[in-house]
Scaffold this motif. Sequence first.
Motif, PDB file in Angstrom:
ATOM      1  N   SER A  26      13.316  82.869  29.033  1.00 35.69           N
ATOM      2  CA  SER A  26      13.147  81.485  29.161  1.00 35.69           C
ATOM      3  C   SER A  26      14.016  80.940  30.358  1.00 35.69           C
ATOM      4  O   SER A  26      15.184  81.425  30.277  1.00 35.69           O
ATOM      5  CB  SER A  26      13.015  80.907  27.881  1.00 35.69           C
ATOM      6  OG  SER A  26      14.332  80.770  27.360  1.00 35.69           O
ATOM      7  N   SER A  27      13.599  79.988  30.866  1.00 30.91           N
ATOM      8  CA  SER A  27      14.100  79.403  31.796  1.00 30.91           C
ATOM      9  C   SER A  27      13.821  77.927  31.561  1.00 30.91           C
ATOM     10  O   SER A  27      12.897  77.349  30.941  1.00 30.91           O
ATOM     11  CB  SER A  27      13.915  79.617  33.172  1.00 30.91           C
ATOM     12  OG  SER A  27      12.433  79.310  33.436  1.00 30.91           O
ATOM     13  N   ALA A  28      14.569  76.912  32.237  1.00 26.92           N
ATOM     14  CA  ALA A  28      14.439  75.578  32.090  1.00 26.92           C
ATOM     15  C   ALA A  28      15.062  74.724  33.258  1.00 26.92           C
ATOM     16  O   ALA A  28      15.947  75.547  34.121  1.00 26.92           O
ATOM     17  CB  ALA A  28      15.021  74.850  30.656  1.00 26.92           C
ATOM     18  N   SER A  29      15.015  73.402  33.290  1.00 24.20           N
ATOM     19  CA  SER A  29      15.814  72.711  34.490  1.00 24.20           C
ATOM     20  C   SER A  29      15.622  71.436  33.875  1.00 24.20           C
ATOM     21  O   SER A  29      14.769  70.609  33.289  1.00 24.20           O
ATOM     22  CB  SER A  29      14.852  72.964  35.681  1.00 24.20           C
ATOM     23  OG  SER A  29      15.552  71.999  36.689  1.00 24.20           O
ATOM     24  N   THR A  30      16.710  70.599  34.413  1.00 23.56           N
ATOM     25  CA  THR A  30      16.760  69.362  34.184  1.00 23.56           C
ATOM     26  C   THR A  30      16.166  68.520  35.387  1.00 23.56           C
ATOM     27  O   THR A  30      15.659  69.249  36.441  1.00 23.56           O
ATOM     28  CB  THR A  30      18.276  68.574  34.175  1.00 23.56           C
ATOM     29  OG1 THR A  30      18.786  68.914  35.572  1.00 23.56           O
ATOM     30  CG2 THR A  30      19.141  69.261  33.101  1.00 23.56           C
ATOM     31  N   LEU A  31      15.883  67.388  35.563  1.00 31.50           N
ATOM     32  CA  LEU A  31      15.218  66.757  36.590  1.00 31.50           C
ATOM     33  C   LEU A  31      15.659  65.280  36.844  1.00 31.50           C
ATOM     34  O   LEU A  31      15.792  64.444  35.622  1.00 31.50           O
ATOM     35  CB  LEU A  31      13.809  66.633  36.586  1.00 31.50           C
ATOM     36  CG  LEU A  31      12.956  65.777  37.665  1.00 31.50           C
ATOM     37  CD1 LEU A  31      12.982  66.627  39.017  1.00 31.50           C
ATOM     38  CD2 LEU A  31      11.526  65.823  37.266  1.00 31.50           C
ATOM     39  N   VAL A  32      16.093  64.754  37.822  1.00 33.94           N
ATOM     40  CA  VAL A  32      16.447  63.255  38.182  1.00 33.94           C
ATOM     41  C   VAL A  32      15.858  63.151  39.609  1.00 33.94           C
ATOM     42  O   VAL A  32      16.135  63.736  40.293  1.00 33.94           O
ATOM     43  CB  VAL A  32      17.790  62.980  38.186  1.00 33.94           C
ATOM     44  CG1 VAL A  32      18.783  63.713  39.045  1.00 33.94           C
ATOM     45  CG2 VAL A  32      18.056  61.384  38.119  1.00 33.94           C
ATOM     46  N   LEU A  33      14.913  62.080  39.627  1.00 34.52           N
ATOM     47  CA  LEU A  33      14.174  61.652  40.804  1.00 34.52           C
ATOM     48  C   LEU A  33      14.261  60.219  41.070  1.00 34.52           C
ATOM     49  O   LEU A  33      14.396  59.350  39.820  1.00 34.52           O
ATOM     50  CB  LEU A  33      12.932  62.171  40.990  1.00 34.52           C
ATOM     51  CG  LEU A  33      11.842  61.952  40.034  1.00 34.52           C
ATOM     52  CD1 LEU A  33      11.073  60.919  40.841  1.00 34.52           C
ATOM     53  CD2 LEU A  33      10.820  63.287  39.882  1.00 34.52           C
ATOM     54  N   ALA A  34      14.317  59.920  42.269  1.00 37.28           N
ATOM     55  CA  ALA A  34      14.183  58.418  42.683  1.00 37.28           C
ATOM     56  C   ALA A  34      13.426  58.209  43.702  1.00 37.28           C
ATOM     57  O   ALA A  34      13.388  59.020  44.838  1.00 37.28           O
ATOM     58  CB  ALA A  34      15.763  57.897  43.155  1.00 37.28           C
ATOM     59  N   LEU A  35      12.376  57.094  43.795  1.00 37.50           N
ATOM     60  CA  LEU A  35      11.665  56.760  44.689  1.00 37.50           C
ATOM     61  C   LEU A  35      12.133  55.421  45.122  1.00 37.50           C
ATOM     62  O   LEU A  35      12.523  54.483  44.380  1.00 37.50           O
ATOM     63  CB  LEU A  35      10.155  56.721  44.175  1.00 37.50           C
ATOM     64  CG  LEU A  35       9.517  58.147  44.104  1.00 37.50           C
ATOM     65  CD1 LEU A  35       9.457  58.367  42.573  1.00 37.50           C
ATOM     66  CD2 LEU A  35       8.101  57.927  44.749  1.00 37.50           C
ATOM     67  N   LEU A  36      12.095  55.368  46.397  1.00 41.79           N
ATOM     68  CA  LEU A  36      12.413  53.746  47.159  1.00 41.79           C
ATOM     69  C   LEU A  36      11.582  53.451  48.015  1.00 41.79           C
ATOM     70  O   LEU A  36      10.877  54.160  48.732  1.00 41.79           O
ATOM     71  CB  LEU A  36      13.705  54.212  47.761  1.00 41.79           C
ATOM     72  CG  LEU A  36      15.093  54.079  47.000  1.00 41.79           C
ATOM     73  CD1 LEU A  36      15.446  55.485  46.484  1.00 41.79           C
ATOM     74  CD2 LEU A  36      16.274  53.784  48.184  1.00 41.79           C
ATOM     75  N   ARG A  37      11.094  52.250  48.019  1.00 38.48           N
ATOM     76  CA  ARG A  37      10.028  51.618  48.811  1.00 38.48           C
ATOM     77  C   ARG A  37      10.850  50.292  49.167  1.00 38.48           C
ATOM     78  O   ARG A  37      11.107  49.494  48.422  1.00 38.48           O
ATOM     79  CB  ARG A  37       8.906  51.380  47.931  1.00 38.48           C
ATOM     80  CG  ARG A  37       7.561  50.739  48.890  1.00 38.48           C
ATOM     81  CD  ARG A  37       6.348  50.793  48.270  1.00 38.48           C
ATOM     82  NE  ARG A  37       5.700  51.853  48.182  1.00 38.48           N
ATOM     83  CZ  ARG A  37       4.758  52.255  46.870  1.00 38.48           C
ATOM     84  NH1 ARG A  37       4.637  51.399  46.148  1.00 38.48           N
ATOM     85  NH2 ARG A  37       4.392  53.535  47.200  1.00 38.48           N
ATOM     86  N   GLY A  38      11.254  50.215  50.259  1.00 40.57           N
ATOM     87  CA  GLY A  38      12.052  48.871  50.945  1.00 40.57           C
ATOM     88  C   GLY A  38      13.109  49.063  49.989  1.00 40.57           C
ATOM     89  O   GLY A  38      13.942  49.738  49.927  1.00 40.57           O
ATOM     90  N   LYS A  39      13.342  47.666  49.479  1.00 39.65           N
ATOM     91  CA  LYS A  39      14.807  47.667  48.575  1.00 39.65           C
ATOM     92  C   LYS A  39      14.399  47.981  46.773  1.00 39.65           C
ATOM     93  O   LYS A  39      15.153  48.226  46.132  1.00 39.65           O
ATOM     94  CB  LYS A  39      15.174  46.302  48.364  1.00 39.65           C
ATOM     95  CG  LYS A  39      14.139  45.263  47.907  1.00 39.65           C
ATOM     96  CD  LYS A  39      14.937  43.887  47.934  1.00 39.65           C
ATOM     97  CE  LYS A  39      13.975  42.747  47.147  1.00 39.65           C
ATOM     98  NZ  LYS A  39      14.671  41.411  47.444  1.00 39.65           N
ATOM     99  N   ASP A  40      12.976  48.326  46.583  1.00 40.86           N
ATOM    100  CA  ASP A  40      12.872  48.563  45.312  1.00 40.86           C
ATOM    101  C   ASP A  40      13.148  50.066  44.675  1.00 40.86           C
ATOM    102  O   ASP A  40      12.573  51.038  45.828  1.00 40.86           O
ATOM    103  CB  ASP A  40      11.161  48.433  44.922  1.00 40.86           C
ATOM    104  CG  ASP A  40      11.054  46.762  45.276  1.00 40.86           C
ATOM    105  OD1 ASP A  40      11.786  45.997  44.604  1.00 40.86           O
ATOM    106  OD2 ASP A  40       9.932  46.369  45.579  1.00 40.86           O
ATOM    107  N   PHE A  41      13.524  50.518  43.914  1.00 40.75           N
ATOM    108  CA  PHE A  41      13.628  51.873  43.394  1.00 40.75           C
ATOM    109  C   PHE A  41      12.955  51.937  41.960  1.00 40.75           C
ATOM    110  O   PHE A  41      12.812  51.126  41.090  1.00 40.75           O
ATOM    111  CB  PHE A  41      15.126  52.400  43.472  1.00 40.75           C
ATOM    112  CG  PHE A  41      16.077  52.023  42.403  1.00 40.75           C
ATOM    113  CD1 PHE A  41      15.987  51.994  41.310  1.00 40.75           C
ATOM    114  CD2 PHE A  41      16.907  50.822  42.778  1.00 40.75           C
ATOM    115  CE1 PHE A  41      16.768  51.747  40.484  1.00 40.75           C
ATOM    116  CE2 PHE A  41      17.898  50.351  41.841  1.00 40.75           C
ATOM    117  CZ  PHE A  41      17.813  50.775  40.621  1.00 40.75           C
TER     118      PHE A  41
END
Length: 260
Positions: free
Chosen positions: A117-132
């Motif tokens: 078995s395998s696994a992964s963490t995930l952290v992601l950010a989306l930015l549009r102008g100053k909004d995240f």
Amino acid sequence: MNQQEEMFYSAATSCGGRAENQDNFAVGGAVPFWTPEDPESVFGTLPAGQTNYFLVADGVGGGEAGAEASRRAAQAAQRCWEATTDVEETPLDALAFALADAAYAAVADLNGSLAGSSASTLVLALLRGKDFFVLNIGDSPALLFPSEGEPRVLTEEHNLAGYKKQTGEPVLAGDACYLLRFLGMQGSSAEKLAHTCTGELHDGDALVLCSDGVTGRLDAGAMRDYLFFDAGASELVQFAGDDPYADNCTAVIVRRMCAS
């Protein structure tokens, strides 16, 4: 007077004290995912007027399984991004969950093809102008460093140590090694597993996504010293990983700057 916005990024990864690097990262279309043949450090600028995404994944699994899980998660997110024809019209939360769903499915499919078995963490950010919009599954954190004031952790720590901190139980050595939420978790989905956070990235602020190999070695005060160099992520992961017992270290730094 008109202001010109620029979005500066730097990203880097390091094996630390490990023989293999199981981390991965992405910077929108500039770096869709990382492979061992690629440079370990990149930096540049992105159009501030367009929606951009940034990602860190920390693989878990024996042999090459962890590295393959994090790479497939990053690849799947990029394919989803490229297939989205109306990025600028799509709400940030919908975009984030679409990328996370793609990453989750990719790791689940990988598990179906492996003996183990395998696994992964995930952290992601989306930015549009100053909004995240920030989304995390696992224990890879995102931190906001305002130009003035104290840094703020934007994510939840989805491991046994994080759970015990919330419930007030004593945290024992090794508790941080037991993930409670991760990509590849059977019978679940990104929507069920994810923690989300929204906010604004103002002039001079920095957003940092990283693997726990960085925050396990450095506190936020030490991290701040590396945020404002062009290749700040490279300096950050080199410092965090400069120990024979260090974990893989990966960081993506995003800064929003406005010039008159």
